[in-house]
Scaffold this active site. Structure first.
Site, PDB file in Angstrom:
ATOM      1  N   GLU A  75       0.856  -1.184  -0.238  1.00  0.00           N
ATOM      2  CA  GLU A  75       0.062   0.065  -0.008  1.00  0.00           C
ATOM      3  C   GLU A  75       0.892   1.275  -0.016  1.00  0.00           C
ATOM      4  OE1 GLU A  75      -2.431  -0.580   3.297  1.00  0.00           O
ATOM      5  OE2 GLU A  75      -3.629  -2.417   2.586  1.00  0.00           O
ATOM      6  N   GLY A  96       1.644   4.853  -0.473  1.00  0.00           N
ATOM      7  CA  GLY A  96       0.859   6.449  -0.751  1.00  0.00           C
ATOM      8  C   GLY A  96       2.005   7.406  -0.720  1.00  0.00           C
ATOM      9  N   ARG A 148       3.236  19.127   9.219  1.00  0.00           N
ATOM     10  CA  ARG A 148       4.241  17.918   9.353  1.00  0.00           C
ATOM     11  C   ARG A 148       5.455  18.324  10.161  1.00  0.00           C
ATOM     12  NH1 ARG A 148       6.820  15.297   6.419  1.00  0.00           N
ATOM     13  NH2 ARG A 148       6.580  13.060   7.286  1.00  0.00           N
ATOM     14  N   CYS A 165      -0.164  32.590  14.054  1.00  0.00           N
ATOM     15  CA  CYS A 165       0.068  32.912  15.396  1.00  0.00           C
ATOM     16  C   CYS A 165       0.696  31.884  16.155  1.00  0.00           C
ATOM     17  CB  CYS A 165      -1.111  33.855  16.121  1.00  0.00           C
ATOM     18  SG  CYS A 165      -1.572  35.087  14.898  1.00  0.00           S
ATOM     19  N   GLU A 166       1.667  30.983  15.927  1.00  0.00           N
ATOM     20  CA  GLU A 166       2.238  30.019  16.826  1.00  0.00           C
ATOM     21  C   GLU A 166       3.767  30.114  16.612  1.00  0.00           C
ATOM     22  OE1 GLU A 166       0.790  27.814  18.789  1.00  0.00           O
ATOM     23  OE2 GLU A 166      -1.315  28.137  18.202  1.00  0.00           O
ATOM     24  N   TYR A 217       0.430  14.103   2.363  1.00  0.00           N
ATOM     25  CA  TYR A 217      -0.026  14.424   3.627  1.00  0.00           C
ATOM     26  C   TYR A 217      -0.164  16.121   3.963  1.00  0.00           C
ATOM     27  CZ  TYR A 217       0.267   9.661   4.696  1.00  0.00           C
ATOM     28  OH  TYR A 217       0.228   8.144   4.583  1.00  0.00           O
TER      29      TYR A 217
END
Length: 463
Positions: A320, A322, A360, A391-392, A421
């Protein structure tokens, strides 16, 4: 694009990098083919092109930030996986990495199957014409509605993940007068060498039935006792961003041991084994992923050797991929906004996206490459941190990288290997609009997922 002057940032010689890189690259204008899609190259003027198209033209027409997906590269990777495993194995593209109706059509045309894990992914797959018998449904907590839709559509397999789900699938299949093909997902006690939160085969986690605790063998007994279910095999998935097959070897040994136990107890040889996905890609030049033909050869040899040792007919193998297919095919195109040199430390380069289009780095401490793509530069390298507009303080896209010291507001930079992703996990944090996905091929570009608008946000806000 105009470039305003700003104070020079720290040079490499003035600082000790804390992040991934130990030294600046020899040439900041080189686009390493290990991390960029196959049709990406510099024009004679030093501007990056993809599929024969200038990134400046793409930015002008579609705006930034934007995910730029190389369709020719995507299709080539699909064919490479299909040809590597051949007619005696099944390749299921893991839709969670990135899914759209265009991608589903490409998969169908290139002969791959599709793995979905929610009703939404199933809806996209069916709406784009993927034959239901080539779809597998995963998930640790499938709703009754999701199971109902999958059974009614005739999906080729459902990977059952709990005792409750065995009953639910069996009841729904019986009500539809069908015998639903299922696999049992097992946890084999193998923890791949990967980030804690994306390693999935150790015992203390939400997926599958434990081998060591006996739940897997009990699940087999229950499925075999139900007339509306057809047990076709065992499924195992050991993690993500894996660069070698040693973990698969241990997993295959334990899964084949379960197949032998099933034969000895029930007189049944299950015909299939699914070793999942998780094969890694190159996010930076230091990553060294294996090619599909190498993976196919290694996994085939492992399964055949373990089966022969157990006295079993080698089962049909499924995988599988991806990320390994879509991850390298796309890059995210940004425009530089503000630039802040911190004396003796690094230069902060802010772009018009951030953690809303690539979570990520914040979530997994992932590492990426980055390059100036709207022009060439002969300036010396500066140690930079590419950050977003949210704002981080943890809103970081590329933690440590080298960019030309003459980088200026209005320049375009691109982060490669963002096909997997990034769009799938994108958010509207701070009510930032999610970027579009632009497919390029042979000198043509088109929107396959449009950019969100403020109207989209307001339409959902019914207050």
């Amino acid at each position: 694009m105009s470039r305003s002057a700003h104070p020079a940032g720290p040079r490499y010689a003035d600082v000790i990098p804390e992040g991934h890189y130990s030294a600046p690259p020899a040439d900041l204008n080189t686009l390493d083919p290990r991390v960029w899609s196959r049709t990406v190259a510099r024009s004679p003027e030093g501007v990056a092109q993809v599929g024969g198209l200038d990134v400046r033209a793409l930015a002008e027409e579609y705006g930034t930030p934007a995910y730029i997906l190389d369709e020719a590269d995507f299709r080539a990777r699909c064919r490479a996986w299909r040809e590597a495993f051949g007619a005696d194995a099944d390749v299921f593209y893991a839709g969670k990495a990135f899914l759209s109706r265009a991608v589903v059509r490409w998969l169908h045309e290139e002969g791959l199957n599709l793995d979905v894990c929610t009703g939404g992914e199933l809806a996209v797959a069916l709406s784009a014409g993927m034959p239901a018998e080539r779809i597998a449904l995963h998930g640790n907590n499938k709703s009754m509605e999701e199971i109902e839709r999958a059974v009614a559509a005739g999906v080729g397999r459902i990977v059952v993940d709990s005792f409750q789900e065995i009953v639910r699938v069996a009841d729904i299949a019986a009500r539809h007068g069908k015998r639903q093909r299922v696999q049992i997902r097992v946890t084999v006690g193998v923890e791949a060498h990967t980030h804690e939160f994306i390693a999935t085969a150790h015992e203390d986690q939400k997926f599958g039935f434990s081998l060591t605790g006996g739940d897997a063998t009990e699940a087999v007994r229950r499925v075999l006792a139900l007339a509306s279910l057809e047990l076709i095999g065992i499924h195992s998935h050991i993690g993500s961003q894996i660069f070698d097959t040693s973990g698969f070897e241990v997993a295959a040994h334990r899964v084949v041991g379960l197949l032998k136990q099933i034969r000895d107890e029930h007189g049944v040889e299950l015909p299939e084994i699914d070793l999942g996905g998780g094969l890694g890609i190159a996010y930076t030049a230091d990553d060294d992923p294996r090619e599909p033909h190498e993976i196919a050869k290694a996994l085939g040899e492992i399964v055949n050797r373990e089966s022969q040792s157990a006295g079993l007919t080698p089962p049909r193998l499924s995988v599988e991929p991806g990320r390994a297919i879509v991850g390298p095919t796309a890059f995210t195109l940004y425009e530089v906004g503000t630039i802040k040199p911190l004396d003796g430390l690094r230069t902060y380069v802010s772009v018009d996206g951030g953690m809303s289009d690539n979570i990520r780095t914040a979530l997994y401490d992932a590492e990426y490459s980055v390059a100036l793509v709207s022009r060439a530069s002969t300036a010396e390298p500066m140690l930079a941190r590419v950050v977003g507009k949210h704002c981080e303080s943890g809103d970081i896209v590329v933690r440590d990288a080298f960019l030309p010291a003459d980088l200026a507001p209005g320049d375009l930079i691109a982060v490669p290997a963002t096909g997997a992703y990034c769009r799938s996990m994108a958010s509207n944090y701070n009510h930032v609009l999610r970027p579009p996905v632009i497919a390029v091929r042979d000198g043509e570009a088109g929107v396959i997922v449009r950019r969100e608008t403020e109207e989209d946000l307001l339409r959902l806000d019914v207050g």
